[in-house]
Design a protein around this motif. Sequence first.
Motif, PDB file in Angstrom:
ATOM      1  N   ASN A   1       0.847  -1.172   0.000  1.00 10.86           N
ATOM      2  CA  ASN A   1       0.000   0.000   0.000  1.00 10.86           C
ATOM      3  C   ASN A   1       0.893   1.237   0.000  1.00 10.86           C
ATOM      4  OD1 ASN A   1      -1.502   2.237   1.000  1.00 10.86           O
ATOM      5  ND2 ASN A   1      -2.989   0.851   1.940  1.00 10.86           N
ATOM      6  N   PRO A   2       0.767   2.122  -0.978  1.00 11.33           N
ATOM      7  CA  PRO A   2       1.618   3.318  -1.053  1.00 11.33           C
ATOM      8  C   PRO A   2       1.464   4.243   0.161  1.00 11.33           C
ATOM      9  CG  PRO A   2       0.435   2.990  -3.121  1.00 11.33           C
ATOM     10  CD  PRO A   2      -0.084   1.991  -2.151  1.00 11.33           C
ATOM     11  N   GLU A   3       0.242   4.353   0.696  1.00  7.54           N
ATOM     12  CA  GLU A   3       0.018   5.218   1.868  1.00  7.54           C
ATOM     13  C   GLU A   3       0.757   4.674   3.083  1.00  7.54           C
ATOM     14  OE1 GLU A   3      -1.447   8.512   3.946  1.00  7.54           O
ATOM     15  OE2 GLU A   3      -1.239   8.092   1.829  1.00  7.54           O
ATOM     16  N   GLN A   4       0.715   3.357   3.251  1.00 12.53           N
ATOM     17  CA  GLN A   4       1.438   2.714   4.352  1.00 12.53           C
ATOM     18  C   GLN A   4       2.939   2.963   4.208  1.00 12.53           C
ATOM     19  OE1 GLN A   4       0.938  -1.527   4.450  1.00 12.53           O
ATOM     20  NE2 GLN A   4      -0.121  -1.497   6.387  1.00 12.53           N
ATOM     21  N   THR A   5       3.438   2.834   3.022  1.00  6.01           N
ATOM     22  CA  THR A   5       4.861   3.033   2.770  1.00  6.01           C
ATOM     23  C   THR A   5       5.257   4.480   3.065  1.00  6.01           C
ATOM     24  OG1 THR A   5       4.793   1.331   1.064  1.00  6.01           O
ATOM     25  CG2 THR A   5       6.672   2.826   1.013  1.00  6.01           C
ATOM     26  N   ARG A   6       4.403   5.450   2.702  1.00  9.27           N
ATOM     27  CA  ARG A   6       4.709   6.860   2.955  1.00  9.27           C
ATOM     28  C   ARG A   6       4.767   7.144   4.450  1.00  9.27           C
ATOM     29  NH1 ARG A   6       2.425  11.329   4.352  1.00  9.27           N
ATOM     30  NH2 ARG A   6       0.304  10.576   4.414  1.00  9.27           N
ATOM     31  N   ILE A   7       3.805   6.607   5.199  1.00  7.53           N
ATOM     32  CA  ILE A   7       3.739   6.878   6.634  1.00  7.53           C
ATOM     33  C   ILE A   7       4.835   6.152   7.403  1.00  7.53           C
ATOM     34  CG2 ILE A   7       2.329   6.554   8.716  1.00  7.53           C
ATOM     35  CD1 ILE A   7      -0.131   6.959   6.889  1.00  7.53           C
ATOM     36  N   LEU A   8       5.002   4.853   7.091  1.00  3.28           N
ATOM     37  CA  LEU A   8       5.938   4.040   7.873  1.00  3.28           C
ATOM     38  C   LEU A   8       7.354   4.074   7.309  1.00  3.28           C
ATOM     39  CD1 LEU A   8       3.575   1.051   8.582  1.00  3.28           C
ATOM     40  CD2 LEU A   8       4.125   2.947  10.104  1.00  3.28           C
ATOM     41  N   GLY A   9       7.497   4.444   6.032  1.00  8.13           N
ATOM     42  CA  GLY A   9       8.786   4.647   5.379  1.00  8.13           C
ATOM     43  C   GLY A   9       9.909   3.744   5.845  1.00  8.13           C
ATOM     44  N   GLY A  10      10.833   4.315   6.602  1.00  9.13           N
ATOM     45  CA  GLY A  10      12.037   3.622   7.046  1.00  9.13           C
ATOM     46  C   GLY A  10      11.791   2.450   7.969  1.00  9.13           C
ATOM     47  N   LEU A  11      10.582   2.366   8.531  1.00 10.07           N
ATOM     48  CA  LEU A  11      10.291   1.257   9.448  1.00 10.07           C
ATOM     49  C   LEU A  11      10.141  -0.068   8.695  1.00 10.07           C
ATOM     50  CD1 LEU A  11       7.698   2.993  11.799  1.00 10.07           C
ATOM     51  CD2 LEU A  11      10.174   2.832  12.074  1.00 10.07           C
ATOM     52  N   LEU A  12       9.826   0.009   7.402  1.00 12.53           N
ATOM     53  CA  LEU A  12       9.618  -1.208   6.629  1.00 12.53           C
ATOM     54  C   LEU A  12      10.801  -1.539   5.718  1.00 12.53           C
ATOM     55  CD1 LEU A  12       5.904  -0.615   5.610  1.00 12.53           C
ATOM     56  CD2 LEU A  12       6.764  -2.034   7.463  1.00 12.53           C
TER      57      LEU A  12
ATOM     58  N   MET B   1       1.074  -9.445   0.565  1.00  9.57           N
ATOM     59  CA  MET B   1       0.781  -8.625  -0.614  1.00  9.57           C
ATOM     60  C   MET B   1       1.798  -8.893  -1.726  1.00  9.57           C
ATOM     61  SD  MET B   1      -1.975  -6.973  -0.239  1.00  9.57           S
ATOM     62  CE  MET B   1      -1.868  -5.766  -1.531  1.00  9.57           C
ATOM     63  N   ALA B   2       3.057  -9.034  -1.357  1.00  8.01           N
ATOM     64  CA  ALA B   2       4.090  -9.309  -2.361  1.00  8.01           C
ATOM     65  C   ALA B   2       3.838 -10.657  -3.029  1.00  8.01           C
ATOM     66  CB  ALA B   2       5.475  -9.277  -1.726  1.00  8.01           C
ATOM     67  N   ALA B   3       3.430 -11.655  -2.250  1.00  7.23           N
ATOM     68  CA  ALA B   3       3.154 -12.988  -2.799  1.00  7.23           C
ATOM     69  C   ALA B   3       1.938 -12.965  -3.722  1.00  7.23           C
ATOM     70  CB  ALA B   3       2.940 -13.991  -1.671  1.00  7.23           C
ATOM     71  N   LYS B   4       0.916 -12.194  -3.365  1.00  5.19           N
ATOM     72  CA  LYS B   4      -0.288 -12.100  -4.197  1.00  5.19           C
ATOM     73  C   LYS B   4      -0.005 -11.402  -5.519  1.00  5.19           C
ATOM     74  CE  LYS B   4      -3.923 -12.214  -0.700  1.00  5.19           C
ATOM     75  NZ  LYS B   4      -4.977 -11.458  -0.026  1.00  5.19           N
ATOM     76  N   ASN B   5       0.886 -10.430  -5.490  1.00  2.84           N
ATOM     77  CA  ASN B   5       1.186  -9.660  -6.693  1.00  2.84           C
ATOM     78  C   ASN B   5       2.231 -10.315  -7.589  1.00  2.84           C
ATOM     79  OD1 ASN B   5      -0.629  -7.658  -6.003  1.00  2.84           O
ATOM     80  ND2 ASN B   5       0.888  -6.525  -4.820  1.00  2.84           N
ATOM     81  N   LYS B   6       2.905 -11.323  -7.085  1.00  2.51           N
ATOM     82  CA  LYS B   6       3.937 -12.001  -7.869  1.00  2.51           C
ATOM     83  C   LYS B   6       3.265 -12.896  -8.906  1.00  2.51           C
ATOM     84  CE  LYS B   6       7.966 -14.965  -7.345  1.00  2.51           C
ATOM     85  NZ  LYS B   6       8.745 -15.765  -6.409  1.00  2.51           N
ATOM     86  N   PRO B   7       3.609 -12.753 -10.170  1.00  4.18           N
ATOM     87  CA  PRO B   7       2.989 -13.604 -11.193  1.00  4.18           C
ATOM     88  C   PRO B   7       3.402 -15.055 -10.992  1.00  4.18           C
ATOM     89  CG  PRO B   7       4.744 -12.277 -12.156  1.00  4.18           C
ATOM     90  CD  PRO B   7       4.586 -11.840 -10.728  1.00  4.18           C
ATOM     91  N   ARG B   8       2.437 -15.960 -11.115  1.00  7.26           N
ATOM     92  CA  ARG B   8       2.705 -17.379 -10.954  1.00  7.26           C
ATOM     93  C   ARG B   8       2.595 -18.044 -12.318  1.00  7.26           C
ATOM     94  NH1 ARG B   8       0.054 -20.346  -6.191  1.00  7.26           N
ATOM     95  NH2 ARG B   8       1.871 -21.581  -6.627  1.00  7.26           N
ATOM     96  N   PRO B   9       3.675 -18.621 -12.793  1.00  4.53           N
ATOM     97  CA  PRO B   9       3.600 -19.300 -14.084  1.00  4.53           C
ATOM     98  C   PRO B   9       2.778 -20.577 -13.963  1.00  4.53           C
ATOM     99  CG  PRO B   9       5.738 -19.664 -13.072  1.00  4.53           C
ATOM    100  CD  PRO B   9       4.990 -18.691 -12.199  1.00  4.53           C
ATOM    101  N   ASP B  10       2.141 -20.950 -15.058  1.00  7.50           N
ATOM    102  CA  ASP B  10       1.425 -22.214 -15.070  1.00  7.50           C
ATOM    103  C   ASP B  10       2.433 -23.338 -14.915  1.00  7.50           C
ATOM    104  OD1 ASP B  10      -1.034 -21.019 -15.483  1.00  7.50           O
ATOM    105  OD2 ASP B  10      -0.834 -21.078 -17.661  1.00  7.50           O
TER     106      ASP B  10
END
Length: 169
Positions: free
Chosen positions: A1-12, A41-50
Amino acid sequence: NPEQTRILGGLLVKGGTVQRATFQEHFPELARRILAAQALMAAKNKPRPDPAFEGHSATVNAVAFSRDGQRAASGSDDRTIRIWEVPSGKLLAKLEAGNSGEILAVAFSSDGKYLLSAGRDRVVRLWDLEKRAPMRVFKGHTDSVRCATFSPNGKWAVSGGDDRSLDRK
């Protein structure tokens, strides 16, 4: 989530930042949850080959390409031969010869219409790939058959095995 990244920034940010270490030390459960959500989220967005070339349930002992390179055959300890489309890896056919032993060798004829298989049951089978059925069973070996091949003109086949012999078909 871009908003989460902006707020938490260096914590992640991965690595040894002071902010991250302090955050994890004082809010361990929150840090664990945020990092778990980030990984999900990273796992869901990663393309899975057949899945390609998957299907055997035991060790694969032999693989052969058809002369045109469009198909591959594999023989396995699961007592099946599988015909695959290349390069997609799509399963085209599954060949079974009853209670035959493990498959140790496969070979395509030069025209791609036939397949030889051989194995622990001491026989060589000639398969009609269009009908997906064995056309002929060659007996003669007294132990496992380890290899089989067609002659270049497709009129003959030769097999070799643990009985230390070659057999012409």
